[in-house]
Design an enzyme around this catalytic site. Structure first.
Site, short mmCIF file in Angstrom:
data_model
loop_
_atom_site.label_atom_id
_atom_site.label_comp_id
_atom_site.label_asym_id
_atom_site.label_seq_id
_atom_site.Cartn_x
_atom_site.Cartn_y
_atom_site.Cartn_z
N GLU A 294 59.91 84.77 72.80
CA GLU A 294 58.56 84.78 73.35
C GLU A 294 57.57 84.23 72.33
OE1 GLU A 294 57.48 88.61 74.83
OE2 GLU A 294 59.24 88.81 76.11
N ARG B 50 62.50 95.33 77.34
CA ARG B 50 62.81 94.33 76.33
C ARG B 50 64.06 93.58 76.74
NH1 ARG B 50 58.50 95.75 75.22
NH2 ARG B 50 57.55 96.22 73.21
N HIS C 12 55.53 88.52 80.25
CA HIS C 12 55.33 89.74 79.46
C HIS C 12 53.90 90.26 79.61
CE1 HIS C 12 56.95 92.06 75.74
NE2 HIS C 12 56.34 92.86 76.60
#
Length: 329
Positions: A265, A236, A285
């Site tokens: 995001e 993260r 991601h």
């Protein structure tokens, strides 16, 4: 039940074997990403069970308070994107498996892919070749270098194993319980956090994002890294102090980064500082985004819905929430 699934970007879930668990329910799947509260409230107005794909959408009180029919949110992993207090107040159960004992091979594989890509400058070499150039520089091998694993859990331990297979020296820093597991697995443990960042050639972050780990990697930690070192973050973005990574890379310590996670995001700003740096490899991601990993994750997410519908919810984050929408205040 009326079930809504958000952020299934590639319309993948209906193609998985586990999707059959929802047979007999009214399922609606959304493939775009929306964060606007009014739009979400309109889409979800009849929803009884909401399925989330990790932290892609923020579910906060202004939205929850408008979803009168919502009874259950079913997802997997941590839930900083959900206002659990608001859910409890509204009688909405949050079910989220923490899958602590389940290795995530997809995330570990992506981590290793990023390590090799950054060390050998694979994306840069590919771009140069497509531009008509040949061998734009010299890469670095990983064998006999020190791989630092920050957080020795279900992903970090797998990455450590990959490092050993590549002939690397593995060094671990983590909370004491994790350090004990690392020692039992034959990994070396750093003398201190400062020594860990100073000694490693590659540092890979594998921590859950909770209050205690937010900003746990500081500007000072990064400044201790070698100018030839690489930091990898597939966990993260907020594990690193805000702004510290870009500043550190510009200052030359560490010399490289490989990143799969971002403060905001989905990241669509092509002028984002990380995307502008030549010494950074970035991916959107995708650590957990494989069909195999989706099947594992959503089999459990859908089981949580089936159990709730049968009156036996499990993995409940807020057991104090009323079990029925009729008990809401």
């Amino acid at each position: 039940m009326k079930i809504s699934i958000l952020d299934d970007y590639h319309d993948t879930l209906r193609t998985l074997p586990c999707f059959g668990k929802l047979a007999g329910h009214d399922v609606e799947i959304w493939n775009d990403h929306v964060q606007d509260v009014d739009m979400l409230a309109a889409r979800l107005r009849d929803t009884q069970a909401l399925v989330l794909i990790r932290e892609r959408t923020q579910i906060r009180a202004p939205l929850i308070d408008r979803l009168d029919k919502l009874e259950l949110i079913s997802q997997r992993s941590v839930y900083p994107h959900i206002d659990v207090d608001a859910c409890t107040r509204r009688g909405v159960i949050v079910s989220s498996s923490q899958h602590a004992g389940t290795p995530s091979y997809a995330a570990a594989e992506l981590t290793w892919g990023l390590i090799l890509a950054a060390m050998r400058r694979i994306p840069q070499q590919m771009a140069a070749l497509k531009a008509g150039k040949w061998q734009i520089g010299v890469g670095n091998s990983v064998r006999e270098k020190t791989l630092g694993i920050f957080g020795y859990g279900r992903i970090g331990s797998v990455v450590a194993g990959y490092g050993k297979a590549f002939g690397m020296n593995v060094l671990v820093w983590a909370r004491e319980a994790s350090l004990q597991r690392a020692r039992a697995d034959g990994c070396a443990v750093a003398r201190s956090k400062e020594a860990f960042f100073g000694d490693c050639d590659i540092v890979s972050l594998h921590l859950r994002l909770v209050a205690a780990t937010r900003g746990i990697v500081t500007a000072g930690d990064l400044a201790r890294m070698k100018p030839t070192a690489l930091i990898v973050n597939t966990s993260r973005a907020p594990l690193i102090e805000p702004g510290a990574l870009v500043d550190a890379l510009k200052a030359g310590r560490p010399g490289m980064a490989a990143v799969d996670v971002y403060e905001d995001e989905p990241l669509r700003d092509v002028r984002d500082p990380l995307l502008m740096l030549e010494n950074v490899v970035c991916t959107p991601h995708i650590g957990y985004v494989t069909r195999e990993e989706y099947e594992i994750q959503f089999a459990e997410i859908f089981d949580q819905i089936v159990a709730y519908a049968a009156g036996t919810p499990f993995n409940v984050v807020n057991p104090e929430a009323p079990r029925s929408a009729s008990r809401r205040t």
